[in-house]
Enzyme design. Sequence first.
Site, mmCIF file in Angstrom:
data_model
loop_
_atom_site.group_PDB
_atom_site.id
_atom_site.type_symbol
_atom_site.label_atom_id
_atom_site.label_comp_id
_atom_site.label_asym_id
_atom_site.label_seq_id
_atom_site.Cartn_x
_atom_site.Cartn_y
_atom_site.Cartn_z
ATOM 1 N N SER A 1 67.136 -54.914 16.243
ATOM 2 C CA SER A 1 66.007 -54.685 17.139
ATOM 3 C C SER A 1 66.200 -53.380 17.879
ATOM 4 C CB SER A 1 65.889 -55.822 18.149
ATOM 5 O OG SER A 1 65.037 -55.487 19.220
ATOM 6 N N TYR B 1 69.549 -61.786 24.272
ATOM 7 C CA TYR B 1 68.943 -61.125 23.113
ATOM 8 C C TYR B 1 69.524 -59.726 22.932
ATOM 9 C CZ TYR B 1 65.212 -59.041 20.228
ATOM 10 O OH TYR B 1 64.504 -58.398 19.238
#
Length: 286
Positions: free
Chosen positions: A150, A175
């Site tokens: 990401s 995350y």
Amino acid sequence: MGRMTGKVAFVTGAARGQGRSHAVHLADEGADLVIVDIGADIDTNAYPLATKEDLDETVRLVEKSGRRAIAGQVDVRDRVSLKKFLDNAVAELGGLHVVVANAGICPLGNDVPVQGFADAFDVDFVGVVNTVHVALSHLTAGGSVIITGSVAGLVPQAGGVNGMGGLQGPGGDGYGLAKKMVRDYTRSLALTMGPSLIRVNAIHPTNVDTDMLQNSAMYRTFRPDLPEPTREDAEVTFPFMQAMPIPYVQAADISHAVVYLASDESRYVTGQQLFVDAGASLKLGI
């Protein structure tokens, strides 16, 4: 067409979004699929996760391409169940050539409890490790491991996303940590597997038009100036992430990279961090 003929691919998080797109694109190129998804919600993740019906639809789409699909509701955090399912599927399909560790969640918000950190990290990093490690014994020379990273996860949490604030709360922290560790894990594993001619790469997307992006918690991250921003409100600021003036890419844009890295066309490409991000990594200085 046919770049994956004779190959079997294992895709996690395959019930919808990027995972479904990857599975279908691989099937369109001739691969048989082993696909899993949790098929249930996780309490700390505010937006709904995929369902069993979503997973069934992915199976239908794979079979529409004329390929086989073995699907199961499996939580990537459960290595024992994941291994049992994969071992049985590989025995039925006759081998394994590609692993796409894609399953992920992003529980954002300052109202998320500390458990959200554990859930995000456990799905987004421990789940990746579990997926890859249960597959390694099945891979041989020419095998390919592809991990979903990401762009937003690589931005320093203290720095935020282009001055708009970071991935907020404990879930955002989990995350971000997971995606940063994916980068280092990919590099190390690529070195380890290189002598076996098995390649390992990560793909780091920018905003992707999936449920992980299109939800109220993410809208508030991009529009902290509004109490209840809508999709239309967030789409005003989504383009700030990218050098190219677009709000997001499509799942298919990532799938094209997945197919390349899964195919023999990338037989000497390993240890790479491939950004499919419309220039976001350049703009954010990653």
